[in-house]
Design an enzyme around this catalytic site. Structure first.
Site, PDB file in Angstrom:
ATOM      1  N   CYS A  64     -12.199  -2.088-111.398  1.00  0.00           N
ATOM      2  CA  CYS A  64     -11.975  -3.084-110.674  1.00  0.00           C
ATOM      3  C   CYS A  64     -10.793  -3.030-109.794  1.00  0.00           C
ATOM      4  CB  CYS A  64     -11.469  -4.170-111.893  1.00  0.00           C
ATOM      5  SG  CYS A  64      -9.752  -3.564-112.649  1.00  0.00           S
ATOM      6  N   HIS A  98      -1.729  -3.933-128.165  1.00  0.00           N
ATOM      7  CA  HIS A  98      -2.380  -3.382-126.682  1.00  0.00           C
ATOM      8  C   HIS A  98      -1.175  -3.686-125.874  1.00  0.00           C
ATOM      9  CE1 HIS A  98      -4.645  -3.479-122.891  1.00  0.00           C
ATOM     10  NE2 HIS A  98      -5.365  -3.159-123.476  1.00  0.00           N
ATOM     11  N   GLU A 151      -0.958  -4.380-122.609  1.00  0.00           N
ATOM     12  CA  GLU A 151      -0.774  -5.660-122.003  1.00  0.00           C
ATOM     13  C   GLU A 151      -0.127  -6.920-122.642  1.00  0.00           C
ATOM     14  OE1 GLU A 151      -3.452  -9.125-120.214  1.00  0.00           O
ATOM     15  OE2 GLU A 151      -4.505  -7.335-120.098  1.00  0.00           O
ATOM     16  N   THR A 159      -5.872 -10.189-120.451  1.00  0.00           N
ATOM     17  CA  THR A 159      -6.863 -10.396-119.513  1.00  0.00           C
ATOM     18  C   THR A 159      -8.310  -9.922-119.727  1.00  0.00           C
ATOM     19  OG1 THR A 159      -6.275  -8.473-118.494  1.00  0.00           O
ATOM     20  CG2 THR A 159      -5.173 -10.626-117.638  1.00  0.00           C
ATOM     21  N   CYS A 180      -9.407 -11.945-116.809  1.00  0.00           N
ATOM     22  CA  CYS A 180      -9.649 -11.543-115.043  1.00  0.00           C
ATOM     23  C   CYS A 180     -11.047 -11.623-114.671  1.00  0.00           C
ATOM     24  CB  CYS A 180      -8.817 -10.400-114.972  1.00  0.00           C
ATOM     25  SG  CYS A 180     -10.000  -8.859-115.357  1.00  0.00           S
ATOM     26  N   SER A 210      -9.516   1.520-124.521  1.00  0.00           N
ATOM     27  CA  SER A 210      -9.752   0.363-123.482  1.00  0.00           C
ATOM     28  C   SER A 210     -10.413  -0.791-123.954  1.00  0.00           C
ATOM     29  CB  SER A 210     -10.894   1.147-122.395  1.00  0.00           C
ATOM     30  OG  SER A 210     -11.360   0.075-121.567  1.00  0.00           O
ATOM     31  N   ASN A 215     -11.233  -3.510-122.955  1.00  0.00           N
ATOM     32  CA  ASN A 215     -12.347  -4.120-121.890  1.00  0.00           C
ATOM     33  C   ASN A 215     -13.731  -3.479-122.219  1.00  0.00           C
ATOM     34  OD1 ASN A 215     -13.225  -2.842-119.217  1.00  0.00           O
ATOM     35  ND2 ASN A 215     -11.048  -2.469-119.576  1.00  0.00           N
ATOM     36  N   SER A 245     -11.857   0.748-116.275  1.00  0.00           N
ATOM     37  CA  SER A 245     -11.035   2.084-115.916  1.00  0.00           C
ATOM     38  C   SER A 245     -11.921   3.253-115.709  1.00  0.00           C
ATOM     39  CB  SER A 245      -9.765   2.027-116.776  1.00  0.00           C
ATOM     40  OG  SER A 245     -10.455   2.025-118.327  1.00  0.00           O
TER      41      SER A 245
END
Length: 334
Positions: free
Chosen positions: A19, A132, A134, A173, A203, A231, A233, A278
């Protein structure tokens, strides 16, 4: 011979892979190495992908988990795309360190939304996964006790808000859109006056990749998602594929991790392939070439939208030229 191979159809998801936020973060490390020379220190993995991290290490990046691991130096330290608590840049400033923030702008937007809630006297609920990076970074934008993490509707049920206290929420996100909605619905049910963020927290890239997976999954025998085990996502994409109708879905970091025993025999095999935000395109191309060697392969593009977002790098790095050769280790040869 191709006519002796098992016939298979590959549904290649689009969008997939990098992304804009990940691309920007990697560019920041590459440009910093060009401008300042090696070593450049990076706090935490710049993105959750070992191929990317190891590629940057060969160029002179040194990854650390804490600033105290960095010796006294005039070389820069870069904060990862996941974001960091306020205490981290404060500690870097206290040591007179040159630091560059590679936090994804969409994560920074969540930070600002959480801080706005807090400034307006609201307790903040953060929908996310404990531990996490984030989530740690977002919670670290606010004073202790100002934010509560909720992962499930049951967590919302267990949360009690003091009387005469306002409430707002934000989300990590990279969550599953569907799972997050369950939690958000419960928040609205229990606290009708809760204030939602001014804009969607999940996102665009997370949403777009999940929509493409949903479109490709029905009737798929095997659905592969390229991504790292840490990861968020990428793991959500596997879950989305299974829920959307894939018979079997798996997370792999590269072609070498594919379990071919999960692929049914006989012609008419349907495979789908996506990648977390990623995962570099070179890993996706490697898997496609491995499948071409194994199957009589027909590729269909399962594209639900086209992404054209770009995020600018830090002002300090904008005078450094970036070439296709600089990024070839993740994008493939120019």
């Amino acid at each position: 011979m191709a006519d002796q191979q098992q016939k298979a159809t590959l549904r290649l998801c689009g969008p997939r892979g990098f992304c804009a936020g990940v691309d920007r973060a990697i560019q920041i490390v590459v440009l910093a190495l060009k401008k300042y020379g090696a070593p450049v220190y990076v706090r935490h993995e710049i993105v959750h992908n070992r191929y990317v991290v190891e590629g940057l290490e060969t160029r002179g990046a040194v990854f650390v988990e804490d600033l105290h691991q960095i010796p006294e130096t005039e070389q820069p330290v870069i904060f990862s795309a996941h974001g960091v608590p306020k205490s981290v840049p404060e500690a870097a400033s206290a040591r007179n360190m040159l630091y560059l923030d590679a936090t994804c702008p969409l994560v920074s937007k969540v930070h600002k939304q959480a801080m706005l809630h807090e400034r307006r006297g609201r307790h903040v609920l953060l929908v996310g996964h404990k531990g996490h990076p984030e989530v740690i970074g977002t919670m670290g934008q606010l004073p202790d006790g100002a934010v509560t993490l909720v992962e499930t509707p049951e967590d919302v049920d267990a949360f009690e808000l003091p009387e005469d206290t306002g409430l707002g929420f934000v989300t990590q996100t990279t969550l599953s859109v569907d799972d997050t909605q369950d939690v958000i619905d419960r928040i609205h049910q229990k606290f009708p006056h809760v204030v939602a963020p001014a804009a969607e927290s999940i996102c665009y890239a997370t949403t777009n990749r999940q929509q493409a997976v949903k479109a490709a999954a029905p009737g798929t025998d095997v659905f592969l998602v390229v991504g790292a085990p840490n990861s968020s996502n990428s793991k959500r994409l596997v879950e989305v594929a299974e829920r959307a109708g894939a018979t079997h879905a798996a997370l792999v970091q590269n072609a070498g991790e594919i379990d071919w025993a999960t692929f049914p025999e006989g012609d008419g095999l349907t495979i789908a392939l996506s990648a977390g935000a990623s995962a570099p395109e070179v890993l996706i191309e490697e898997i496609i070439e491995t499948m071409r060697a194994r199957f009589d392969l027909t590729i269909e593009l399962a594209e639900t939208t086209i992404e054209d977002e770009e995020f600018m790098v830090n002002r300090e790095l904008r005078d450094v030229p970036l070439t296709a050769k600089d990024m070839a280790f993740v994008n493939g040869p120019a």
